[in-house]
Design a protein around this motif. Structure first.
Motif, PDB file in Angstrom:
ATOM      1  N   SER A 102       0.809  -1.213   0.000  1.00 42.06           N
ATOM      2  CA  SER A 102       0.000   0.000   0.000  1.00 42.06           C
ATOM      3  C   SER A 102       0.844   1.265   0.000  1.00 42.06           C
ATOM      4  N   ARG A 122      -8.563   6.994  -5.165  1.00 37.77           N
ATOM      5  CA  ARG A 122      -9.425   6.126  -5.973  1.00 37.77           C
ATOM      6  C   ARG A 122      -8.603   5.313  -6.966  1.00 37.77           C
ATOM      7  N   GLN A 124      -5.435   4.446  -6.600  1.00 44.38           N
ATOM      8  CA  GLN A 124      -4.702   3.442  -5.830  1.00 44.38           C
ATOM      9  C   GLN A 124      -5.600   2.264  -5.469  1.00 44.38           C
ATOM     10  N   GLU A 125      -6.821   2.564  -5.045  1.00 47.12           N
ATOM     11  CA  GLU A 125      -7.738   1.490  -4.655  1.00 47.12           C
ATOM     12  C   GLU A 125      -8.143   0.645  -5.862  1.00 47.12           C
ATOM     13  N   ARG A 126      -8.455   1.312  -6.969  1.00 52.57           N
ATOM     14  CA  ARG A 126      -8.974   0.582  -8.124  1.00 52.57           C
ATOM     15  C   ARG A 126      -7.915  -0.272  -8.799  1.00 52.57           C
TER      16      ARG A 126
END
Length: 371
Positions: A102, A122, A124-126
């Motif tokens: 992360s 967003r 990074q998450e996707r």
């Protein structure tokens, strides 16, 4: 240039090209070791075969770093065979990489790609720690004007809406569809034919197969070069797709629309009128659903490579020959016999006899016995 040598611009045979590359690598590594990086190598079959060949030679101080996605390796039997041939070599070391941690993913998106705030979070998450996905996603947004540059990186354009694709293939598919919507006539068909011809596209072959298919490429190549979707050495008669996944997206488009067999059939017809490498013809015939016709040119191609010591590439064609045999309907043994008899009519030495033993001894004892 080295690039022209590698694609055949300065040599007439595979042996000559590899010999020139060998000399070039020896010169480059004479003062210090050389590191060569090939990204997404599964889209470059010739590169895999070349690396395997170098590993079989006397050692020189060169480190090849090949990257690939595991799911892409499964795209075709010939790619699987070429990758396995390299991985199984005693001089090869395989490293499996997982997603970025992360903290590292945050650095890539923020510091590397120049995104901030909610959009960075967003992305990074996707992208789930997949650096290639993140880079391609942001690159697509920049190319379409969704992101605009500023002093700190990028920001959303006014009224711009970001859409997150499911994967990399969706990014490339959207990019192609946006381009195709702006192009006239049958240029989308010309794109598919180019992708089916291969990663490296001979201009004359492409034009001929387009003409035979009643397709007009027009100024498509210039557009691809301008958009950074293709690359071509000055004065070269060969061009290539900039990224392997760009070509793969077109191949998927062709396959999903039910045009796969027709496109390969058109390429096969074009190659029949040329002095082309026989295994190329065999591969297109096989993909066109004409496995029985593919047996003879694939056999000739394997003979050609074995005679020149290109064992890694011969293994690729052997895998395709196996598929060709599997594609022949049960009960059509007479057709297989006829095709192989035609191949045997060309044989006049023990090497070709050994070739047939390699080709047809896998799990086809019943066929081989009958023959």
């Amino acid at each position: 240039t080295l690039a022209q040598v590698f694609v055949g611009g300065g040599a007439q045979s595979e042996g000559e090209r590899r010999g020139l590359w060998r000399v070039a690598l020896e010169v480059l590594s004479s003062h210090r070791p050389v590191v060569m990086v090939f990204d997404d190598v599964v889209w470059g079959l010739e590169t895999l075969q070349f690396v395997r060949w170098v590993m079989d030679q006397a050692p020189i101080p060169v480190l090849f770093v090949l990257t690939m996605r595991s799911e892409d390796v499964m795209a075709s039997g010939e790619i699987q065979a070429a990758v396995s041939s390299c991985v199984e070599h005693v001089r090869c070391h395989q490293v499996t990489l997982g997603p970025l941690a992360s903290v590292d993913a945050a650095k890539l998106v923020g510091q590397g790609l120049g995104l901030r705030g909610d959009l960075a979070a967003r992305v990074q998450e996707r992208t789930g720690g997949n650096p290639l996905f993140a880079v391609q996603l942001v690159g697509d947004w920049v190319s379409r004007g969704v992101l605009l540059p500023d002093a700190e990186g990028f920001h959303l354009a006014p009224q711009a809406q970001v859409q997150f694709p499911d994967d990399l293939h969706e990014i490339w598919s959207a990019r192609w569809e946006a381009l195709i919507s702006l192009r006239p006539g049958t240029e989308d068909e010309a794109l598919e034919l180019a992708a089916v011809l291969g990663h490296l596209v001979e201009l004359e072959e492409w034009r001929d197969v387009c003409e035979a298919s009643d397709v007009a490429p027009g100024g498509l190549l210039d557009v691809l070069l301008d958009y950074g979707l293709a690359q071509q050495e000055p004065g070269s008669t060969v061009w290539s797709f900039t990224h392997g996944m760009a070509r793969e997206a077109l191949l998927r488009r062709c396959r999903e629309a039910g045009r796969w067999a027709a496109r390969h059939g058109a390429c096969a017809m074009m190659l029949k009128g040329r002095d082309a490498f026989p295994s190329r013809l065999g591969r297109h015939l096989l993909e066109a659903g004409r496995g029985q016709e593919a047996l003879l040119p694939l056999s000739q191609g394997i003979e050609h490579d074995l005679a020149r010591g290109a064992l890694a590439r011969a293994q690729v064609w052997v895998a395709l020959q196996r598929r060709a045999l599997e594609s022949v309907p049960e009960g059509d043994l007479a057709g297989v016999q006829a095709a192989l008899q035609r191949a045997r009519s060309l044989e006049n030495n023990s090497e070709v006899l050994r070739l047939n033993q390699v080709l047809f001894s896998f799990a086809y004892e019943d066929i081989c016995t009958a023959l």
